[in-house]
Design an enzyme around this catalytic site. Sequence first.
Site, PDB file in Angstrom:
ATOM      1  N   LYS A 112      -6.558  -8.022   0.808  1.00 57.67           N
ATOM      2  CA  LYS A 112      -5.196  -7.586   1.124  1.00 57.67           C
ATOM      3  C   LYS A 112      -4.572  -8.619   2.049  1.00 57.67           C
ATOM      4  O   LYS A 112      -5.297  -9.293   2.800  1.00 57.67           O
ATOM      5  CB  LYS A 112      -5.209  -6.219   1.827  1.00 57.67           C
ATOM      6  N   THR A 196       0.738   2.042 -12.515  1.00 60.14           N
ATOM      7  CA  THR A 196       0.064   2.899 -11.529  1.00 60.14           C
ATOM      8  C   THR A 196       0.313   4.362 -11.888  1.00 60.14           C
ATOM      9  O   THR A 196      -0.608   5.196 -11.879  1.00 60.14           O
ATOM     10  CB  THR A 196       0.602   2.597 -10.114  1.00 60.14           C
TER      11      THR A 196
HETATM   12  P1  NAD Z   1       8.188   2.498  -2.965  1.00 57.10           P
HETATM   13  O1  NAD Z   1       8.614   1.813  -1.719  1.00 57.10           O
HETATM   14  O2  NAD Z   1       8.768   2.096  -4.268  1.00 57.10           O
HETATM   15  O3  NAD Z   1       8.461   4.081  -2.833  1.00 57.10           O
HETATM   16  C1  NAD Z   1       8.082   4.826  -1.731  1.00 57.10           C
HETATM   17  C2  NAD Z   1       8.844   6.145  -1.758  1.00 57.10           C
HETATM   18  O4  NAD Z   1       8.380   6.952  -0.685  1.00 57.10           O
HETATM   19  C3  NAD Z   1      10.352   6.008  -1.579  1.00 57.10           C
HETATM   20  O5  NAD Z   1      10.992   6.967  -2.397  1.00 57.10           O
HETATM   21  C4  NAD Z   1      10.550   6.378  -0.100  1.00 57.10           C
HETATM   22  O6  NAD Z   1      11.857   6.856   0.155  1.00 57.10           O
HETATM   23  C5  NAD Z   1       9.514   7.450   0.018  1.00 57.10           C
HETATM   24  N1  NAD Z   1       9.113   7.755   1.390  1.00 57.10           N
HETATM   25  C6  NAD Z   1       8.864   6.905   2.405  1.00 57.10           C
HETATM   26  N2  NAD Z   1       8.535   7.606   3.509  1.00 57.10           N
HETATM   27  C7  NAD Z   1       8.565   8.915   3.166  1.00 57.10           C
HETATM   28  C8  NAD Z   1       8.297  10.116   3.833  1.00 57.10           C
HETATM   29  N3  NAD Z   1       7.963  10.131   5.122  1.00 57.10           N
HETATM   30  N4  NAD Z   1       8.427  11.277   3.149  1.00 57.10           N
HETATM   31  C9  NAD Z   1       8.760  11.270   1.856  1.00 57.10           C
HETATM   32  N5  NAD Z   1       9.029  10.178   1.166  1.00 57.10           N
HETATM   33  C10 NAD Z   1       8.911   9.012   1.811  1.00 57.10           C
HETATM   34  O7  NAD Z   1       6.582   2.394  -2.968  1.00 57.10           O
HETATM   35  P2  NAD Z   1       5.610   2.594  -4.203  1.00 57.10           P
HETATM   36  O8  NAD Z   1       5.335   1.277  -4.832  1.00 57.10           O
HETATM   37  O9  NAD Z   1       6.099   3.730  -5.044  1.00 57.10           O
HETATM   38  O10 NAD Z   1       4.259   3.005  -3.446  1.00 57.10           O
HETATM   39  C11 NAD Z   1       4.043   4.329  -2.977  1.00 57.10           C
HETATM   40  C12 NAD Z   1       2.600   4.467  -2.527  1.00 57.10           C
HETATM   41  O11 NAD Z   1       1.729   4.164  -3.622  1.00 57.10           O
HETATM   42  C13 NAD Z   1       2.171   3.534  -1.393  1.00 57.10           C
HETATM   43  O12 NAD Z   1       1.200   4.202  -0.606  1.00 57.10           O
HETATM   44  C14 NAD Z   1       1.508   2.383  -2.124  1.00 57.10           C
HETATM   45  O13 NAD Z   1       0.569   1.693  -1.303  1.00 57.10           O
HETATM   46  C15 NAD Z   1       0.819   3.151  -3.238  1.00 57.10           C
HETATM   47  N6  NAD Z   1       0.474   2.333  -4.395  1.00 57.10           N
HETATM   48  C16 NAD Z   1       1.455   1.690  -5.096  1.00 57.10           C
HETATM   49  C17 NAD Z   1       1.100   0.940  -6.215  1.00 57.10           C
HETATM   50  C18 NAD Z   1       2.153   0.273  -7.057  1.00 57.10           C
HETATM   51  O14 NAD Z   1       1.798  -0.248  -8.121  1.00 57.10           O
HETATM   52  N7  NAD Z   1       3.420   0.287  -6.672  1.00 57.10           N
HETATM   53  C19 NAD Z   1      -0.240   0.814  -6.585  1.00 57.10           C
HETATM   54  C20 NAD Z   1      -1.220   1.492  -5.851  1.00 57.10           C
HETATM   55  C21 NAD Z   1      -0.838   2.254  -4.746  1.00 57.10           C
END
Ligand code: NAD
Length: 428
Positions: A112, A196
């Site tokens: 990471k 994902t």
């Molecule tokens: P993103 O930034 O596109 O979306 C995050 C969402 O969470 C947004 O809608 C934001 O408004 C919301 N959010 C933030 N804080 C919040 C809170 N306190 N309460 C409710 N909603 C809240 O991010 P993403 O790519 O969708 O990733 C989301 C999670 O999935 C993260 O933990 C990331 O590490 C994990 N993840 C993502 C991927 C990927 O391919 N994008 C892969 C594995 C894991």
Amino acid sequence: MDTDLGPHGTETVCQTCAIELDRIAEAAMLTGQDLELLQQPRRRINANIPVRMDDGSIEVFPSFRIQYNSARGPTKGGIRFHPGVDKTEVDELAFLMALKCAVVGIPFGGAKGGVQVDPKELSEGELERLSRAYVTEYHDSIGPQTDIPAPDVNTDGQIMAWMLDEYERIEGEHAPGVITGKPVELGGSRGRTSATSYGGAVILDAFLDAEDIPPENISVAIQGFGNVGSYLARFLDERGYDVVAVSNAAGAIYDESGVDIPALHAGYESNEDLFDLDTAEITNEELLTLDVNVLIPAAIEDQITAENVDDVQADAVLEMANGPTTPEADQILADRGVPVIPDILANAGGVTASYFEWVQNTTNEYWTKATVQEKLNQQMQTAFEELNEIKRAGDGNRTWREAAYTRAVESVLEAERLRSNIPTGAHA
Ligand code: NAD
């Protein structure tokens, strides 16, 4: 640039990694040597990166790259741009990546990276210079056969494009396999954006199937409507689930008869507000405690905690975010018999599609989205079935997380043993 070599260096172990490993140590028959090897990363690198700002001044950004374990293949993991990034957080995320790759059986280790920066404060030019400077700093440590970055929080396809370009500029040749999550025009994979979520939907289907529960009329609440949450909502809606609540950082909406997911997803893609729909608004805290069949945290870490877990009424939890359940809350849910499908399985579709992207870059043969999804389906199904077997083995009392950690740790240790990095027979 500063490099610390583990595991016998002066650095401390990754505390969260140590806690998680201790939990499965007895059942997985881990020796002291196994634990010593697994509790700390193989390599930590950090650099303070100077970047010229638009006004001519120089700002210095602390940055990290942690290569946790490379026994199973080149290390793999995203780069996060966030003011809260620190070595501890990057350690934990790199550890999760090492386990995730092993759980789904892709030939990568875990890594990471991160930069302590609020990218919203930067102009586009400053963001590009920082992205390129990160690659200049870490160029000698990354590569298609050594360590392969990808996007993470606040980094996207454009940033990957700048980073790839910088790496290729230094190398003097094309090397698309050095970075995944690239735009399709630069060698990215079709189907990566929604992978994902697609993987999460496959796992939820498989979980219900293993429990003999049909997906129809299964109510679901999803916290987070970003990349992962929005595509997952769409996939689940298409499969007949009732998505009754979704949220973002601004709040949540709830409709007992099902939220209009196609409208909401179209809104997400065109950056419209979640709350434009004529649907009841609730708080994010209320979403977590709704009486639904499946609660899906898909936003940020540490959302189901010792403070709110007693109010969580869901029958099962699917962890799409990384680390959304604290260890204390996880234990309480386990004691209550609430299954938690852990992040290292549930959201591993993303890194699996990244692996497919790397394979396409390596073979120079590019696949359709349908092919990517078909392969993803197969890889995730197989991973689920393997964990299901481990879970049901012995007294059948392992949680899904314990099964996943056991599978991952055994795979990493076997690779280390074959390389004679731990004594033969040290791991039963
Ligand atoms: P993103 O930034 O596109 O979306 C995050 C969402 O969470 C947004 O809608 C934001 O408004 C919301 N959010 C933030 N804080 C919040 C809170 N306190 N309460 C409710 N909603 C809240 O991010 P993403 O790519 O969708 O990733 C989301 C999670 O999935 C993260 O933990 C990331 O590490 C994990 N993840 C993502 C991927 C990927 O391919 N994008 C892969 C594995 C894991």
